[in-house]
Scaffold this active site. Structure first.
Site, PDB file in Angstrom:
ATOM      1  N   SER A 153      -9.661  -1.459   7.148  1.00 46.06           N
ATOM      2  CA  SER A 153      -9.094  -1.167   5.836  1.00 46.06           C
ATOM      3  C   SER A 153      -8.383  -2.327   5.152  1.00 46.06           C
ATOM      4  O   SER A 153      -8.071  -2.248   3.965  1.00 46.06           O
ATOM      5  CB  SER A 153      -8.127   0.019   5.938  1.00 46.06           C
ATOM      6  OG  SER A 153      -8.840   1.197   6.210  1.00 46.06           O
ATOM      7  N   LYS A 204       0.843  -1.198   0.000  1.00 47.13           N
ATOM      8  CA  LYS A 204       0.000   0.000   0.000  1.00 47.13           C
ATOM      9  C   LYS A 204       0.879   1.248   0.000  1.00 47.13           C
ATOM     10  O   LYS A 204       1.965   1.246   0.608  1.00 47.13           O
ATOM     11  CB  LYS A 204      -0.891  -0.042   1.238  1.00 47.13           C
ATOM     12  CG  LYS A 204      -1.976   1.007   1.317  1.00 47.13           C
ATOM     13  CD  LYS A 204      -2.841   0.733   2.540  1.00 47.13           C
ATOM     14  CE  LYS A 204      -3.949   1.735   2.737  1.00 47.13           C
ATOM     15  NZ  LYS A 204      -4.772   1.418   3.935  1.00 47.13           N
ATOM     16  N   SER A 224      -9.542   1.013   3.136  1.00 46.44           N
ATOM     17  CA  SER A 224      -8.780   1.903   2.281  1.00 46.44           C
ATOM     18  C   SER A 224      -7.659   1.180   1.514  1.00 46.44           C
ATOM     19  O   SER A 224      -7.006   1.774   0.669  1.00 46.44           O
ATOM     20  CB  SER A 224      -8.155   3.016   3.135  1.00 46.44           C
ATOM     21  OG  SER A 224      -7.215   2.475   4.063  1.00 46.44           O
TER      22      SER A 224
END
Length: 352
Positions: free
Chosen positions: A165, A66, A141
């Protein structure tokens, strides 16, 4: 699902195949950039293997991270245009451990800007598309990680989870996501959202792969999982979280049945204070401004704090009211933050 984090026989060929998959699936908006050193690393690893040198459990395995996890020499931008020129100058601790195990960090994934949302959309990368169902969100996310793994760009990824997330995008894309226990030391090199809740964890195709990545990023030796047995394992079942939707309840009951059949002991847990949702969810709102300002001070060439980012307007417009509200908090010692921390402690006490 079968284990997939297996060292490839031909590392350069495997990396080339995954880079091609990234290009083929560019419309998913899952990737913000690839590692320019990926192929060079693959060729070096292949030479090591041919010389008979010792290799790690993730030798040559391509992974995605990420874009709030530092991995030099790639950028680390949180998906935000205002941070588009930031370059990681060193690796996050979890990335160091992945590389020490032989993994190749192939690319950095799109994310919900600043890790704010339960969708994944950013001013740098746009909306992440779910490869299994383009009309449904990929979740957030860490949605870019989930979409990339589900589409075959890599067999695993590292995401961050503050309030779902990792778990949300994995549930939307058919993957296994693990939010580990909170360990502050594991957040070294990870851009913060809420320092009291942030975690880093794996996003993969199988429980076995999740256990392997979890062990590696926490500096522990991988432990083989028992074959289809949960005998002696206790699970807390919180009825207040099961929901009321019939389809959702059916999934919940099937999961409980599967756990019992595998030998698990299910323990009913009553948490009546869960009704006070505001206390449970306020910490990110109050912690972000101070945490991100501290992180930005340590990044060469970064904007001068959250105020500068907001003034620039170089972020998703929909987040403007949220960011301006965050700017009003310059201390944690306020009643709502203290109430949130009390809620955390109360929750731990009742669950342990």
């Amino acid at each position: 699902m079968m284990k997939r984090l297996i060292p490839p026989d031909d590392c350069p060929e495997e990396i080339a195949r995954r880079l091609e998959a990234i290009e083929q699936h560019s419309a998913l908006n899952a990737i913000l950039g690839v590692n320019p050193d990926a192929m060079t690393l693959a060729e070096a690893y292949q030479k090591q293997r041919r010389r008979g040198e010792r290799i790690g459990p993730l030798y040559g395995v391509p992974l995605i991270i990420k874009d709030n996890i530092a991995c030099a020499p790639m950028p680390v931008t949180l998906g935000c245009r205002a941070l588009g020129s930031l370059q990681a100058t060193s690796d996050a601790r979890v990335v160091q451990r992945l590389r020490g195990a032989g993994a190749i960090i192939l690319a950095r994934a799109n994310m919900s800007e600043f890790a704010f949302d339960v969708r994944s959309r950013s001013s740098l990368g746009g909306d992440v598309v779910n490869p299994l169902c383009p009309s449904v969100t990929a979740g957030g996310s860490s949605g870019g990680c989930a979409a990339a793994v589900a589409a075959g760009m890599a067999d695993g990824a590292l995401g961050t989870d503050t309030g779902g997330s990792i778990r949300i995008p994995c549930s939307y894309t058919g993957l296994v996501g693990l939010r580990p226990a909170f360990r502050r030391s594991q957040l070294d090199g990870v851009a913060p959202l809420s320092p009291s809740k942030d975690t880093v964890g794996p996003m993969v195709h199988s429980v076995e792969d999740a256990a392997l990545l979890h062990a590696i990023i926490h500096g522990m030796p991988p432990v083989p999982l028992p074959a289809r047995s949960l005998k002696g394992v206790r699970f807390g079942v919180i009825a207040a979280l099961q929901g009321e939707d019939e389809a959702q309840l059916a999934v919940w009951q099937r999961a409980l049945h599967t756990l019992r059949r595998a030998g698990a002991t299910l323990v009913k847990v009553s948490l009546p204070f869960l009704n006070d949702v505001r206390e449970a969810t306020c910490l990110s709102l109050y912690e972000f401004r101070m945490a991100i300002d501290d992180w930005l001070r340590k990044q060469p060439g970064a904007p001068n704090g959250l105020t500068s980012i907001v003034d620039s307007g170089a972020f998703l417009p929909e987040f403007a009211p949220f960011l301006r509200q965050m700017l009003t908090y310059n201390t944690l010692k306020i009643p709502l933050w203290l109430a949130g921390r009390r809620f955390q402690r109360r929750l731990r006490q009742n669950l342990y």
